[in-house]
Write a protein that holds these residues in place. Sequence first.
Motif, PDB file in Angstrom:
ATOM      1  N   PHE A  83      -3.651 -21.420   7.339  1.00  0.00           N
ATOM      2  CA  PHE A  83      -3.792 -20.142   8.028  1.00  0.00           C
ATOM      3  C   PHE A  83      -3.475 -19.013   7.046  1.00  0.00           C
ATOM      4  CE2 PHE A  83      -2.477 -16.561  10.608  1.00  0.00           C
ATOM      5  CZ  PHE A  83      -3.483 -16.511  11.540  1.00  0.00           C
ATOM      6  N   PRO A  84      -4.276 -17.951   7.032  1.00  0.00           N
ATOM      7  CA  PRO A  84      -4.047 -16.858   6.081  1.00  0.00           C
ATOM      8  C   PRO A  84      -2.920 -15.925   6.538  1.00  0.00           C
ATOM      9  CG  PRO A  84      -6.025 -16.441   7.343  1.00  0.00           C
ATOM     10  CD  PRO A  84      -5.536 -17.798   7.747  1.00  0.00           C
ATOM     11  N   HIS A  85      -1.735 -16.088   5.952  1.00  0.00           N
ATOM     12  CA  HIS A  85      -0.580 -15.256   6.271  1.00  0.00           C
ATOM     13  C   HIS A  85      -0.341 -14.165   5.239  1.00  0.00           C
ATOM     14  CE1 HIS A  85       0.978 -17.499   9.661  1.00  0.00           C
ATOM     15  NE2 HIS A  85       0.805 -18.629   8.991  1.00  0.00           N
ATOM     16  N   LYS A  86      -0.956 -14.275   4.068  1.00  0.00           N
ATOM     17  CA  LYS A  86      -0.626 -13.381   2.950  1.00  0.00           C
ATOM     18  C   LYS A  86      -1.598 -12.218   2.870  1.00  0.00           C
ATOM     19  CE  LYS A  86       0.612 -13.962  -1.817  1.00  0.00           C
ATOM     20  NZ  LYS A  86       1.950 -13.775  -1.360  1.00  0.00           N
ATOM     21  N   PRO A  87      -1.103 -10.962   2.956  1.00  0.00           N
ATOM     22  CA  PRO A  87      -1.996  -9.820   2.753  1.00  0.00           C
ATOM     23  C   PRO A  87      -2.194  -9.566   1.262  1.00  0.00           C
ATOM     24  CG  PRO A  87       0.182  -9.047   3.332  1.00  0.00           C
ATOM     25  CD  PRO A  87       0.239 -10.546   3.370  1.00  0.00           C
ATOM     26  N   VAL A  88      -3.436  -9.441   0.839  1.00  0.00           N
ATOM     27  CA  VAL A  88      -3.754  -9.171  -0.570  1.00  0.00           C
ATOM     28  C   VAL A  88      -4.257  -7.734  -0.647  1.00  0.00           C
ATOM     29  CG1 VAL A  88      -5.140  -9.864  -2.550  1.00  0.00           C
ATOM     30  CG2 VAL A  88      -4.313 -11.583  -0.942  1.00  0.00           C
ATOM     31  N   THR A  89      -3.562  -6.928  -1.444  1.00  0.00           N
ATOM     32  CA  THR A  89      -3.906  -5.509  -1.541  1.00  0.00           C
ATOM     33  C   THR A  89      -4.745  -5.256  -2.775  1.00  0.00           C
ATOM     34  OG1 THR A  89      -1.892  -5.020  -2.773  1.00  0.00           O
ATOM     35  CG2 THR A  89      -1.792  -4.813  -0.376  1.00  0.00           C
ATOM     36  N   ALA A  90      -5.455  -4.134  -2.762  1.00  0.00           N
ATOM     37  CA  ALA A  90      -6.275  -3.742  -3.908  1.00  0.00           C
ATOM     38  C   ALA A  90      -6.374  -2.226  -3.949  1.00  0.00           C
ATOM     39  CB  ALA A  90      -7.665  -4.361  -3.817  1.00  0.00           C
ATOM     40  N   ILE A  91      -6.468  -1.709  -5.159  1.00  0.00           N
ATOM     41  CA  ILE A  91      -6.655  -0.274  -5.384  1.00  0.00           C
ATOM     42  C   ILE A  91      -8.124  -0.062  -5.736  1.00  0.00           C
ATOM     43  CG2 ILE A  91      -6.031   1.636  -6.907  1.00  0.00           C
ATOM     44  CD1 ILE A  91      -3.262   0.479  -7.098  1.00  0.00           C
ATOM     45  N   ARG A  96      -6.714   6.420 -11.054  1.00  0.00           N
ATOM     46  CA  ARG A  96      -5.670   6.618 -12.059  1.00  0.00           C
ATOM     47  C   ARG A  96      -4.397   5.877 -11.682  1.00  0.00           C
ATOM     48  NH1 ARG A  96      -5.980  12.661 -14.591  1.00  0.00           N
ATOM     49  NH2 ARG A  96      -8.186  12.576 -15.115  1.00  0.00           N
ATOM     50  N   MET A  97      -3.538   5.687 -12.660  1.00  0.00           N
ATOM     51  CA  MET A  97      -2.281   4.975 -12.446  1.00  0.00           C
ATOM     52  C   MET A  97      -1.374   5.779 -11.525  1.00  0.00           C
ATOM     53  SD  MET A  97      -2.499   2.188 -14.185  1.00  0.00           S
ATOM     54  CE  MET A  97      -0.860   1.618 -14.484  1.00  0.00           C
ATOM     55  N   GLY A  98      -0.476   5.058 -10.860  1.00  0.00           N
ATOM     56  CA  GLY A  98       0.429   5.715  -9.927  1.00  0.00           C
ATOM     57  C   GLY A  98      -0.139   5.709  -8.528  1.00  0.00           C
ATOM     58  N   LYS A  99       0.328   6.574  -7.692  1.00  0.00           N
ATOM     59  CA  LYS A  99      -0.138   6.732  -6.310  1.00  0.00           C
ATOM     60  C   LYS A  99       0.170   5.514  -5.435  1.00  0.00           C
ATOM     61  CE  LYS A  99      -2.347  10.700  -7.061  1.00  0.00           C
ATOM     62  NZ  LYS A  99      -1.760  11.021  -8.380  1.00  0.00           N
ATOM     63  N   GLY A 100       1.097   4.666  -5.865  1.00  0.00           N
ATOM     64  CA  GLY A 100       1.592   3.600  -4.993  1.00  0.00           C
ATOM     65  C   GLY A 100       0.717   2.355  -4.921  1.00  0.00           C
ATOM     66  N   LYS A 101       1.136   1.478  -4.023  1.00  0.00           N
ATOM     67  CA  LYS A 101       0.464   0.191  -3.844  1.00  0.00           C
ATOM     68  C   LYS A 101      -0.814   0.388  -3.036  1.00  0.00           C
ATOM     69  CE  LYS A 101       1.741  -4.432  -2.164  1.00  0.00           C
ATOM     70  NZ  LYS A 101       1.603  -5.227  -3.373  1.00  0.00           N
ATOM     71  N   GLY A 102      -1.808  -0.436  -3.312  1.00  0.00           N
ATOM     72  CA  GLY A 102      -3.091  -0.319  -2.625  1.00  0.00           C
ATOM     73  C   GLY A 102      -3.020  -0.776  -1.181  1.00  0.00           C
TER      74      GLY A 102
END
Length: 152
Positions: A83-91, A96-102
């Motif tokens: 079961f997919p429990h893990k959220p995978v984030t992306a920017i 540009r660098m910074g601005k937090g997690k995707g």
Amino acid sequence: MPQMPKRVKFRKGQRGVTKGIVAQRKYAGYIKGNAHRGNYVAYGDFGLQSLEGGWLSAECIESGRITMTRFVSGEGRYYIRVFPHKPVTAIPAETRMGKGKGEPEYWAAVVRSGQVMFEIGGLPESAARDCLARVAYKMPFKCRFVTRRPNV
């Protein structure tokens, strides 16, 4: 529609891989070690076991489910053991660098090598082998066909 949790405590999760392994392996979600739980056929007669570790996206699980549903079509029964429990984030690209997690892009199941992902029962071995071979073709890592161990 792909699977996902109904409710989560935290919207964005951590990756959970070690730095040395990520430097060696160039793809995300490389998982060290073997599965200690869920590594045998428990519900059906035959199963599909992973030979590598990694992240199995909800879309891959759904495509495997559709393949098994079409093949079984009322004769046998299939079981999904991941079961997919893990959220995978992306920017977004070219940001540009910074601005937090995707933002969360998709959900994934963490699969270790040796874990049984799909099981099937109520079919002869030749039909089950053909069905799980079609499912294995859609998986992002190597898999093998396994059978139920005899009860001692």
